[in-house]
Design a protein around this motif. Structure first.
Motif, PDB file in Angstrom:
ATOM      1  N   UNK A  11       5.277   0.902  -6.671  1.00  0.00           N
ATOM      2  CA  UNK A  11       6.568   0.260  -6.423  1.00  0.00           C
ATOM      3  C   UNK A  11       6.454  -1.262  -6.559  1.00  0.00           C
ATOM      4  N   UNK A  12       5.406  -1.848  -5.976  1.00  0.00           N
ATOM      5  CA  UNK A  12       5.242  -3.303  -5.998  1.00  0.00           C
ATOM      6  C   UNK A  12       4.998  -3.841  -7.403  1.00  0.00           C
ATOM      7  N   UNK A  13       4.216  -3.127  -8.196  1.00  0.00           N
ATOM      8  CA  UNK A  13       3.925  -3.585  -9.552  1.00  0.00           C
ATOM      9  C   UNK A  13       5.197  -3.656 -10.389  1.00  0.00           C
ATOM     10  N   UNK A  14       6.020  -2.637 -10.285  1.00  0.00           N
ATOM     11  CA  UNK A  14       7.259  -2.641 -11.052  1.00  0.00           C
ATOM     12  C   UNK A  14       8.217  -3.725 -10.558  1.00  0.00           C
ATOM     13  N   UNK A  15       8.294  -3.937  -9.243  1.00  0.00           N
ATOM     14  CA  UNK A  15       9.204  -4.956  -8.728  1.00  0.00           C
ATOM     15  C   UNK A  15       8.762  -6.359  -9.108  1.00  0.00           C
ATOM     16  N   UNK A  16       7.463  -6.536  -9.347  1.00  0.00           N
ATOM     17  CA  UNK A  16       6.982  -7.838  -9.799  1.00  0.00           C
ATOM     18  C   UNK A  16       7.392  -8.128 -11.243  1.00  0.00           C
ATOM     19  N   UNK A  17       7.835  -7.088 -11.944  1.00  0.00           N
ATOM     20  CA  UNK A  17       8.239  -7.227 -13.347  1.00  0.00           C
ATOM     21  C   UNK A  17       9.521  -6.428 -13.574  1.00  0.00           C
ATOM     22  N   UNK A  18      10.621  -6.840 -12.946  1.00  0.00           N
ATOM     23  CA  UNK A  18      11.836  -6.003 -12.946  1.00  0.00           C
ATOM     24  C   UNK A  18      12.418  -5.727 -14.327  1.00  0.00           C
ATOM     25  N   UNK A  19      12.353  -6.669 -15.245  1.00  0.00           N
ATOM     26  CA  UNK A  19      12.919  -6.439 -16.572  1.00  0.00           C
ATOM     27  C   UNK A  19      12.160  -5.338 -17.304  1.00  0.00           C
ATOM     28  N   UNK A  20      10.839  -5.325 -17.164  1.00  0.00           N
ATOM     29  CA  UNK A  20      10.038  -4.280 -17.797  1.00  0.00           C
ATOM     30  C   UNK A  20      10.240  -2.955 -17.072  1.00  0.00           C
ATOM     31  N   UNK A  21      10.403  -3.008 -15.750  1.00  0.00           N
ATOM     32  CA  UNK A  21      10.618  -1.781 -14.979  1.00  0.00           C
ATOM     33  C   UNK A  21      11.855  -1.042 -15.459  1.00  0.00           C
ATOM     34  N   UNK A  22      12.901  -1.782 -15.791  1.00  0.00           N
ATOM     35  CA  UNK A  22      14.131  -1.146 -16.265  1.00  0.00           C
ATOM     36  C   UNK A  22      13.902  -0.378 -17.559  1.00  0.00           C
ATOM     37  N   UNK A  23      12.958  -0.840 -18.360  1.00  0.00           N
ATOM     38  CA  UNK A  23      12.671  -0.194 -19.639  1.00  0.00           C
ATOM     39  C   UNK A  23      11.661   0.943 -19.515  1.00  0.00           C
ATOM     40  N   UNK A  24      10.738   0.823 -18.563  1.00  0.00           N
ATOM     41  CA  UNK A  24       9.556   1.687 -18.610  1.00  0.00           C
ATOM     42  C   UNK A  24       9.375   2.635 -17.442  1.00  0.00           C
ATOM     43  N   UNK A  25      10.104   2.449 -16.336  1.00  0.00           N
ATOM     44  CA  UNK A  25       9.827   3.248 -15.137  1.00  0.00           C
ATOM     45  C   UNK A  25      10.041   4.739 -15.352  1.00  0.00           C
ATOM     46  N   UNK A  79       3.376  16.328  -5.776  1.00  0.00           N
ATOM     47  CA  UNK A  79       3.081  15.239  -6.714  1.00  0.00           C
ATOM     48  C   UNK A  79       4.340  14.816  -7.455  1.00  0.00           C
ATOM     49  N   UNK A  80       5.092  15.796  -7.945  1.00  0.00           N
ATOM     50  CA  UNK A  80       6.314  15.518  -8.702  1.00  0.00           C
ATOM     51  C   UNK A  80       7.290  14.707  -7.862  1.00  0.00           C
ATOM     52  N   UNK A  81       7.547  15.149  -6.642  1.00  0.00           N
ATOM     53  CA  UNK A  81       8.488  14.447  -5.774  1.00  0.00           C
ATOM     54  C   UNK A  81       7.972  13.061  -5.416  1.00  0.00           C
ATOM     55  N   UNK A  82       6.674  12.958  -5.162  1.00  0.00           N
ATOM     56  CA  UNK A  82       6.075  11.689  -4.753  1.00  0.00           C
ATOM     57  C   UNK A  82       6.196  10.632  -5.844  1.00  0.00           C
ATOM     58  N   UNK A  83       5.793  10.973  -7.062  1.00  0.00           N
ATOM     59  CA  UNK A  83       5.774   9.960  -8.122  1.00  0.00           C
ATOM     60  C   UNK A  83       7.179   9.652  -8.614  1.00  0.00           C
ATOM     61  N   UNK A  84       8.044  10.665  -8.673  1.00  0.00           N
ATOM     62  CA  UNK A  84       9.417  10.399  -9.091  1.00  0.00           C
ATOM     63  C   UNK A  84      10.142   9.519  -8.070  1.00  0.00           C
TER      64      UNK A  84
END
Length: 235
Positions: A104-118, A152-157
């Motif tokens: 969660x923290x890694x994606x929030x540090x790069x929000x523009x990329x998170x929107x494309x890649x999460x 695992x599915x619920x956790x990562x999603x």
């Protein structure tokens, strides 16, 4: 881009780029991350990358089949960053909690990329390592395979969904983000108790709670639910 990637051993560019750097997959990924962070999704183009690298755009074909291939590399880079320095403790709840918060923290540090890649599935080295680790945590805790997989599915999603949601909020222009946060007091605070008794009763807590991400608490709820399904209920 078109699909004509050069094999790994033949990729190295003999001459430096105009900026004096030797072109590499690592350099392209880092440059793409910087461009998307600064300019959003439109920056992920061959022309812009070539200009930023000081290289002929066609040289990128030696490393990535197309821009979607590059996007998958960016997604896998984030998964790799989330795992950097992480070591299991043997406490399955603590280990899953740490892994989820890191993603969660890694994606929030790069929000523009998170929107494309999460939402992407890469099948690459960092992602497969993360899947192996998380399944190992669950199976090692005693969850049978038929339960470990859906957990695992619920956790990562859940981690990625909250990352995308929170990243979308962070990617808003600052005035829009501040306006959204102000709604809880400006609009909800005006609702009379006669018509909205529950909102009126909880408003101070509600307004404060909604200023931050709901992920940490949602993660605890997921871990509680998983613990309840563990054979023998060993939390």
């Amino acid at each position: 881009m078109v699909e004509r990637v050069v094999p790994e051993g033949q990729r190295r560019r003999r001459r430096p780029t105009k900026q004096g750097a030797v072109l590499s997959e690592r350099l392209i990924i880092e440059t793409a991350l910087r461009l998307v962070a600064q300019h959003g999704a439109d920056a992920l183009s061959v022309r812009r990358l070539g200009a930023a690298l000081g290289a002929d755009p066609s040289s990128l074909y030696r490393y990535f089949r197309n821009t979607d291939d590059l996007l998958l590399a960016l997604a896998d880079e984030f998964v790799g960053r989330a795992q950097e320095g992480w070591e299991p403790t043997g406490d399955w709840r603590a280990d899953l909690r740490e892994m989820g918060l890191r993603v969660h923290a890694v994606y929030l540090a790069n929000p523009q990329v998170a929107l494309l890649a999460a939402h992407r599935t890469t099948g690459r080295v960092h992602e497969t390592a993360a899947v192996e680790r998380i399944l190992g945590i669950l199976r090692g805790a005693g969850f049978p395979d038929a339960m470990a997989v859906p957990i695992y599915h619920a956790f990562i999603d859940q981690a990625l969904a909250f990352a995308a949601l929170d990243a979308a909020a962070l990617a808003l222009p600052e005035p829009a983000r501040e306006a959204d946060e102000a709604v809880w007091l400006a609009a909800y605070g005006e609702l009379p108790a006669a018509t909205h008794p529950n909102i009126a009763a909880t408003l101070p807590l509600l307004a404060e709670e909604m200023r931050s991400s709901g992920y940490p608490f949602a993660l605890e709820l997921t871990l509680d639910a998983a613990a309840a399904r563990l054979p023998g209920r060993r939390a």
